[in-house]
Write a protein that holds these residues in place. Sequence first.
Motif, short mmCIF file in Angstrom:
data_model
loop_
_atom_site.label_atom_id
_atom_site.label_comp_id
_atom_site.label_asym_id
_atom_site.label_seq_id
_atom_site.Cartn_x
_atom_site.Cartn_y
_atom_site.Cartn_z
N ILE A 141 2.48 3.11 -10.86
CA ILE A 141 1.92 2.73 -9.56
C ILE A 141 1.26 1.37 -9.70
O ILE A 141 1.67 0.42 -9.07
CB ILE A 141 0.94 3.81 -9.06
CG1 ILE A 141 1.74 5.09 -8.78
CG2 ILE A 141 0.17 3.34 -7.83
CD1 ILE A 141 0.98 6.20 -8.18
N PHE A 142 0.21 1.29 -10.50
CA PHE A 142 -0.37 0.00 -10.88
C PHE A 142 -0.77 0.10 -12.33
O PHE A 142 -1.26 1.14 -12.78
CB PHE A 142 -1.61 -0.31 -10.04
CG PHE A 142 -1.32 -0.67 -8.60
CD1 PHE A 142 -0.42 -1.68 -8.29
CD2 PHE A 142 -1.95 0.02 -7.57
CE1 PHE A 142 -0.15 -2.01 -6.96
CE2 PHE A 142 -1.67 -0.30 -6.24
CZ PHE A 142 -0.77 -1.31 -5.93
N SER A 143 -0.59 -0.99 -13.08
CA SER A 143 -0.99 -0.96 -14.49
C SER A 143 -2.52 -1.06 -14.58
O SER A 143 -3.18 -1.42 -13.61
CB SER A 143 -0.35 -2.13 -15.24
OG SER A 143 -0.92 -3.34 -14.79
N GLU A 179 -3.03 -0.29 0.97
CA GLU A 179 -4.13 -0.02 1.87
C GLU A 179 -5.16 0.98 1.34
O GLU A 179 -6.36 0.77 1.48
CB GLU A 179 -3.61 0.44 3.23
CG GLU A 179 -3.41 -0.74 4.15
CD GLU A 179 -2.89 -0.33 5.50
OE1 GLU A 179 -3.42 0.68 6.04
OE2 GLU A 179 -1.96 -0.99 5.99
N VAL A 180 -4.65 2.03 0.72
CA VAL A 180 -5.59 3.01 0.16
C VAL A 180 -6.54 2.37 -0.84
O VAL A 180 -7.71 2.70 -0.92
CB VAL A 180 -4.90 4.19 -0.56
CG1 VAL A 180 -5.23 5.49 0.12
CG2 VAL A 180 -3.42 3.99 -0.69
N PHE A 181 -5.99 1.42 -1.61
CA PHE A 181 -6.85 0.77 -2.60
C PHE A 181 -7.86 -0.15 -1.92
O PHE A 181 -9.02 -0.18 -2.31
CB PHE A 181 -6.01 0.04 -3.65
CG PHE A 181 -5.48 0.97 -4.71
CD1 PHE A 181 -6.20 1.20 -5.88
CD2 PHE A 181 -4.28 1.65 -4.53
CE1 PHE A 181 -5.73 2.08 -6.85
CE2 PHE A 181 -3.81 2.54 -5.48
CZ PHE A 181 -4.54 2.76 -6.64
N VAL A 182 -7.40 -0.87 -0.90
CA VAL A 182 -8.33 -1.71 -0.14
C VAL A 182 -9.47 -0.84 0.41
O VAL A 182 -10.66 -1.15 0.28
CB VAL A 182 -7.60 -2.45 1.01
CG1 VAL A 182 -8.62 -3.08 1.95
CG2 VAL A 182 -6.68 -3.52 0.44
N TYR A 204 2.54 -3.05 -2.10
CA TYR A 204 1.45 -3.09 -1.13
C TYR A 204 1.70 -2.10 -0.01
O TYR A 204 0.82 -1.31 0.36
CB TYR A 204 1.24 -4.49 -0.55
CG TYR A 204 0.09 -4.45 0.45
CD1 TYR A 204 -1.22 -4.56 0.00
CD2 TYR A 204 0.32 -4.19 1.81
CE1 TYR A 204 -2.28 -4.42 0.88
CE2 TYR A 204 -0.74 -4.05 2.69
CZ TYR A 204 -2.04 -4.17 2.23
OH TYR A 204 -3.08 -4.01 3.08
N ASP A 205 2.92 -2.13 0.51
CA ASP A 205 3.24 -1.22 1.61
C ASP A 205 3.02 0.23 1.22
O ASP A 205 2.58 1.05 2.00
CB ASP A 205 4.68 -1.42 2.07
CG ASP A 205 4.83 -2.75 2.81
OD1 ASP A 205 3.78 -3.31 3.21
OD2 ASP A 205 5.97 -3.23 2.96
N ARG A 206 3.34 0.53 -0.03
CA ARG A 206 3.17 1.92 -0.46
C ARG A 206 1.72 2.30 -0.72
O ARG A 206 1.26 3.34 -0.32
CB ARG A 206 3.95 2.16 -1.74
CG ARG A 206 5.38 2.40 -1.41
CD ARG A 206 6.13 3.11 -2.48
NE ARG A 206 7.53 2.89 -2.12
CZ ARG A 206 8.52 2.73 -2.93
NH1 ARG A 206 8.30 2.81 -4.22
NH2 ARG A 206 9.72 2.51 -2.51
N TYR A 207 1.04 1.46 -1.47
CA TYR A 207 -0.26 1.89 -1.98
C TYR A 207 -1.42 0.96 -1.65
O TYR A 207 -2.58 1.31 -1.86
CB TYR A 207 -0.21 2.02 -3.51
CG TYR A 207 0.95 2.84 -4.02
CD1 TYR A 207 1.03 4.21 -3.73
CD2 TYR A 207 1.95 2.26 -4.78
CE1 TYR A 207 2.10 4.96 -4.20
CE2 TYR A 207 3.02 3.00 -5.26
CZ TYR A 207 3.09 4.35 -4.96
OH TYR A 207 4.13 5.08 -5.43
#
Length: 605
Positions: A559-561, A595-598, A590-593
Amino acid sequence: MKYKLLKQYFGYEQFREGQETLIDSILSHRDTFGIMPTGAGKSLCYQIPALMLEGITLVISPLISLMKDQVTSLNQAGVHAAYLNSSLSYAQYLKALSNARDGRYKIIYVAPERLVTEEFLTFAMNTQISMISVDEAHCVSQWGQDFRPSYLKITEFIDRLPQRPVVSAFTATATAAVREDIVAILRLENPTIVSTGFDRPNLYFGVEQPRDRYTALLKNLEDFPGQSGIIYCLTRKSVEEVCLRLEQDGYPVTRYHAGLSDRERQQNQEDFIYDVKPVMVATNAFGMGIDKSNVRFVIHYNMPKNLESYYQEAGRAGRDGEPARCILLYGGQDVITNQLFIENNRDNEELTEDELELVLERDRERLRRMTFYCFTNDCLRTYMLNYFGEYPDSYCGNCSNCLTKFDTLDITPMADAIIGCVRACHERYGITVILDTVHGSKSAKIRQYHMEDNPYYNSLPDISIPRLRQIINHLILTGYLELTNSKYAVLRLTQTSELVSNGTEILSMKLAEEYVPEKKAKKSKAKTVPANVDPALFEELRTLRMTLAKENKVAPYLIFSDKTLYQMCALKPLNKEEMLNVSGVGEVKYDRYGEVFVTAIKAYQ
Ligand code: ADP
Ligand code: MG
């Protein structure tokens, strides 16, 4: 264009060393050969051209797990890719082939033994294949670590194609002999060769010689709460023991060795990859094909048999380029266990007696160089790089030796006694007997060999055995003594031994101020999170990543390193634009994940 793809799919701004040259070479339709250390980013070098070339790229990869990992990673980034190997049922295989025929994939990973099957050939002959990319290319060479006979089928396959595609090859480990093999066997035509060297500056290397290994292990683990790492043991038995103890001490561990069922191995490996059990205790059977980028430490509970293995295993740490720690816990017994492995190794039944003896000698020599790694007081990184034929500065500042304060000690009297002892017993014994003799041991062996009568018996009673061992090793390293290459290695005099005995030469040696081995590597350790990262925010984001990983059934690091999470913690992006500036966040991710991280970062502020 290539920059756009780099940003859009992979979320990176810049190419790393070597990448651009390799990509440009492929794009100009020249055969291309990249030798870059683990974690350098070889995959991108064929993935980006694959997206730009017209037809399909076939990537030959030796292991199912590797293919699966790469394909999942590409799919996560929004690239259409698939793999063809024996993990698919026949129906799935046909389906994948038919999708491929319909042009649904730009990149197809395929196992080498598939290539020359009828079905695959029919497909390949009727499709535009622009590039063949051979990953882990050292597998074609018999001199390499992991020779795979099926890699020899690659050229046969290429010959059958109506048009020869551009061929690219990549590996992390290639000595000169293996390099030549790769070019010759894959018949690379006038290839562009890029080699970026073996060094992995983000890895901290340390050696400890602890009185109690398990305690030393726990101490190291304390610095990595909840983080992922691998603990390598020499035998299945010690894997079992260490894993059990860690489990009882509450660590999230799993294990891997050749004695477990296929199913259990598979399950445990997944638990590790998905960070369900982030700590893996394993023999060297584990690791090939593990591309997990967030491995923060690799601890060798025992010394492995040679530096090739050590560097490969330790190199599984820090693939994301962030600091990671590689520690080797040395114990004298490791040498003996490895010697037994070497003497009993009859893997290759085709060897004649003479050839076998040569292989044995080579392995003994390799073990010796490995052992010296544990004893040298010079820069550990330099020691290893020299072994692989590179000659960098002799101070790296990121290994236990560079960070230890040493005193210089006059060892002439000790050297004189040791050399005298070797001479007096007519060069008949190995290190241990000589040590015990000068130290004045009363063991049965010493009596049996009549070493009590040696004039140097008990001549150095006040110097501890570990220190004496260091001194002997130093004498060997510097050529004042020599160790034979036979089954029972015996100490011999050299041409310079005499210089010590007759007083012409004064010997000095660097020794850690107070020889308390456990303390050795502790002075400065790789930080677990970078200084500009708020550990609490990192924890939050990591938990979020885990939740998303479970929902999407992918490994968290895909997902992200860790590196990307660190950057989020440092930059604290609060909208889409800022988030896209984080290295490792592309459009699709970005499209996938995104916003949740923001949202999580906003909530934290
Ligand atoms: P290897 O050379 O061992 O095959 P990989 O291709 O698996 O290495 O890449 C290792 C890591 O480096 C991956 O997480 C990858 O996304 C990252 N990476 C590759 N190229 C770059 C780049 N130009 N900038 C930042 N990270 C990169
Ligand atoms: Mg790779």
